[in-house]
Scaffold this active site. Structure first.
Site, PDB file in Angstrom:
ATOM      1  N   HIS A 163      59.303  -7.801  68.712  1.00 35.19           N
ATOM      2  CA  HIS A 163      60.407  -8.762  68.586  1.00 35.19           C
ATOM      3  C   HIS A 163      59.957  -9.961  67.755  1.00 35.19           C
ATOM      4  O   HIS A 163      58.757 -10.223  67.631  1.00 35.19           O
ATOM      5  CB  HIS A 163      60.797  -9.307  69.969  1.00 35.19           C
ATOM      6  CG  HIS A 163      61.434  -8.322  70.890  1.00 35.19           C
ATOM      7  ND1 HIS A 163      60.943  -8.055  72.148  1.00 35.19           N
ATOM      8  CD2 HIS A 163      62.545  -7.559  70.755  1.00 35.19           C
ATOM      9  CE1 HIS A 163      61.726  -7.169  72.750  1.00 35.19           C
ATOM     10  NE2 HIS A 163      62.706  -6.844  71.921  1.00 35.19           N
ATOM     11  N   CYS A 248      59.098 -13.407  77.682  1.00 36.03           N
ATOM     12  CA  CYS A 248      60.074 -12.367  78.042  1.00 36.03           C
ATOM     13  C   CYS A 248      60.302 -12.232  79.542  1.00 36.03           C
ATOM     14  O   CYS A 248      61.223 -11.550  79.957  1.00 36.03           O
ATOM     15  CB  CYS A 248      59.667 -11.031  77.452  1.00 36.03           C
ATOM     16  SG  CYS A 248      58.083 -10.500  77.991  1.00 36.03           S
TER      17      CYS A 248
HETATM   18  N1  CIR Z   1      60.935 -10.164  74.817  1.00 37.80           N
HETATM   19  C1  CIR Z   1      59.884  -9.373  74.967  1.00 37.80           C
HETATM   20  O1  CIR Z   1      58.802  -9.677  74.500  1.00 37.80           O
HETATM   21  N2  CIR Z   1      60.046  -8.237  75.629  1.00 37.80           N
HETATM   22  C2  CIR Z   1      59.031  -7.291  75.878  1.00 37.80           C
HETATM   23  C3  CIR Z   1      59.615  -5.954  76.161  1.00 37.80           C
HETATM   24  C4  CIR Z   1      58.573  -4.925  76.425  1.00 37.80           C
HETATM   25  C5  CIR Z   1      59.111  -3.569  76.799  1.00 37.80           C
HETATM   26  N3  CIR Z   1      58.038  -2.697  77.141  1.00 37.80           N
HETATM   27  C6  CIR Z   1      59.940  -2.955  75.702  1.00 37.80           C
HETATM   28  O2  CIR Z   1      59.381  -2.252  74.875  1.00 37.80           O
HETATM   29  O3  CIR Z   1      61.149  -3.139  75.664  1.00 37.80           O
END
Ligand code: CIR
Length: 258
Positions: A163, A248
């Site tokens: 992201h 996150c």
């Molecule tokens: N905003 C973020 O940094 N989100 C992390 C999401 C990690 C999750 N394993 C994903 O791949 O969606």
């Protein structure tokens, strides 16, 4: 009205099956992750944030990464449509939580995809990462939702990390921080400070000059402390194995209308 609430979502039993895209899969210790999450939430509370727990969804391994499911601008909650299809059922509980707080609720619609980790707010500028999880229609719908309210949406290509906010976040004075190897175009930001660690590019503004940061970025913490900021470090190693970062694990809700 100024508010200091933060949405969080307890990790579920299937956390270790969370998605990995840009990193090798490593075993996640779910018990340790729960302890780290509790310490993270405790740190938010210790700095004056009232935490609001979104109903857990045990079938969604990535639900703890609540930031990806909603974008807040003023009192408006824009419920996302995650680019990762396995994450789409996560949004229902978040809708209920933000409606319960009295937010005005809007939605990203098919064929658009957008994840909250791709939206970096610096005052009224919303930088949006156009990468693996957010498409062009998602950028357009973000613009349609928030530009009439006074925001300016600036699109930033993201190619090497999950992201936009896996690459960059912003200090309280608006300076954008990031580790140059993972930032595609630092020149898109008016002020950019390079930091020595990838996770050093992730800060959550706790208020009063304090920055919530990962313990995995000690050199960046030292650099930022030397510049007059106050880093507060938390160990989130189990979430980092799943490409998560400090940003996150929560969504700050700062401008409720009531
Ligand atoms: N905003 C973020 O940094 N989100 C992390 C999401 C990690 C999750 N394993 C994903 O791949 O969606």
């Amino acid at each position: 009205m100024p508010s200091k609430k933060a949405l969080v979502r307890r990790p579920g039993p299937r956390l270790a099956e969370g998605l990995v895209t840009h990193v090798e899969r490593r075993a996640v210790d779910v018990g340790l992750a729960v302890e780290q999450w509790e310490a993270y939430v405790g740190t938010l509370r210790a700095h004056g944030w009232e935490t609001v727990e979104v109903e857990p969804v045990d079938d969604c391994p990535d639900a703890v990464f609540v930031e990806d499911t909603v974008v807040m601008y003023r009192n408006v909650a824009l419920i996302t449509r995650p680019g990762a299809a396995s994450r789409r059922p996560e949004t229902l509980g978040v809708e209920e939580a933000v409606a319960g707080l009295g937010c005005s609720v809007h939605w990203i619609w098919e064929p658009a995809t957008l994840e909250g980790g791709d939206v970096l707010k610096v005052d009224d500028t919303l930088y949006v990462g156009r990468g693996g999880r957010t498409n062009a229609a998602g950028v357009q719908q973000l613009r349609a939702a928030f530009e009439p309210l006074g925001a300016r949406v600036v699109t930033v290509p993201v190619s090497t990390v999950l992201h936009l906010k896996s690459a960059v976040t912003a200090l309280p004075d608006g300076t954008v921080v990031g580790h140059p190897p993972v930032v595609d175009h630092p020149s898109l930001f008016p002020r950019f400070l390079p930091v020595p660690e990838e996770s050093g590019g992730h800060v959550v503004l706790l208020g009063d000059g304090k920055l919530l940061m990962a313990a995995s970025a000690p050199k960046t913490a030292e650099l930022l402390a030397d510049l007059g900021h106050e880093p507060v470090l938390v160990d989130i190693s189990e979430f980092e194995k799943l490409e998560g970062c400090v940003t996150c694990l929560s969504v700050r809700v700062r401008e409720l209308y009531a």
